[in-house]
Design an enzyme around this catalytic site. Sequence first.
Site, short mmCIF file in Angstrom:
data_model
loop_
_atom_site.label_atom_id
_atom_site.label_comp_id
_atom_site.label_asym_id
_atom_site.label_seq_id
_atom_site.Cartn_x
_atom_site.Cartn_y
_atom_site.Cartn_z
N VAL A 127 -11.87 3.28 13.16
CA VAL A 127 -13.08 3.94 13.63
C VAL A 127 -14.30 3.05 13.40
CG1 VAL A 127 -14.53 5.99 13.50
CG2 VAL A 127 -12.07 6.21 13.17
N TYR B 59 -4.76 -2.63 19.30
CA TYR B 59 -3.54 -3.36 18.97
C TYR B 59 -2.33 -2.68 19.58
CZ TYR B 59 -6.47 -6.01 15.81
OH TYR B 59 -7.46 -6.82 15.30
N GLY B 60 -1.45 -3.48 20.17
CA GLY B 60 -0.29 -2.92 20.85
C GLY B 60 -0.70 -2.29 22.16
N GLU C 89 4.11 1.76 -0.79
CA GLU C 89 4.92 1.95 -1.99
C GLU C 89 4.04 2.08 -3.23
OE1 GLU C 89 7.67 2.92 -1.56
OE2 GLU C 89 9.07 1.61 -0.51
N TYR D 224 0.84 -1.21 0.00
CA TYR D 224 0.00 0.00 0.00
C TYR D 224 0.87 1.25 0.00
CZ TYR D 224 -3.71 3.26 1.27
OH TYR D 224 -4.60 4.32 1.28
N LYS E 40 3.19 7.44 15.02
CA LYS E 40 2.52 8.74 15.09
C LYS E 40 2.06 9.14 13.69
CE LYS E 40 4.89 10.69 19.12
NZ LYS E 40 3.67 10.90 19.91
#
EC number: 4.1.1.35
Length: 230
Positions: A89, A105-106, A48, A46, A175
Amino acid sequence: MLGLAKRVGARFLLTSTSEVYGDPLQHPQVETYWGNVNPIGVRSCYDEGKRTAETLTMDYHRGANVEVRIARIFNTYGPRMCIDDGRVVSNFVAQALRKEPLTVYGDGKQTRSFQFVSDLVEGLMRLMEGEHVGPFNLGNPGEFTMLELAKVVQETIDPNANIEFRPNTEDDPHKRKPDITKAKELLGWEPKISLRQGLPLMVKDFRQRVFGDQKEGSSMATTTTKTTSA
């Protein structure tokens, strides 16, 4: 599509993405930043792909005088999104409505910036009607961690909704926040709708479709289109 635009003399719009910045080392991201992308990572098809599309678009512009516009779209949400499209969302909203845990996630500290769909449409129209090629960041600078987003969804739908943590995906950007100075100055554009203003409008549409309420949203129930975002 670029070849067709060349043949018929059309103005060509490339809806690119904030993913061209990869896992950015610059924050917030400005259009002059070249990005930090893993070219062989699980997300690279996606990332690249969009970067290559920008390259081709600019090559046609410089080499064949095709009139082009490039928008780098940041996370977008709103009514008519596919309920199970996998975007964060729509995931959170659908899960909260179905009384399922919100999957984070994470550690949930990674950030994204969310713009309402009508703000994006306004930005795209101003880009296409203007004289500037771009690229332009089109996004809402309001930055939320995934945990903060989950809490806004809880406040909007169900304060008792549970949050479930899962292992993070590979190469997930830490971020993401657009610098929209260029769009403000050259397009006269900036988003107007905050997450807390826009989310209830999306929730109303999702509620109608999840629970089969056709009274107010029959057209939305029969036609679901994925909102373009990153």
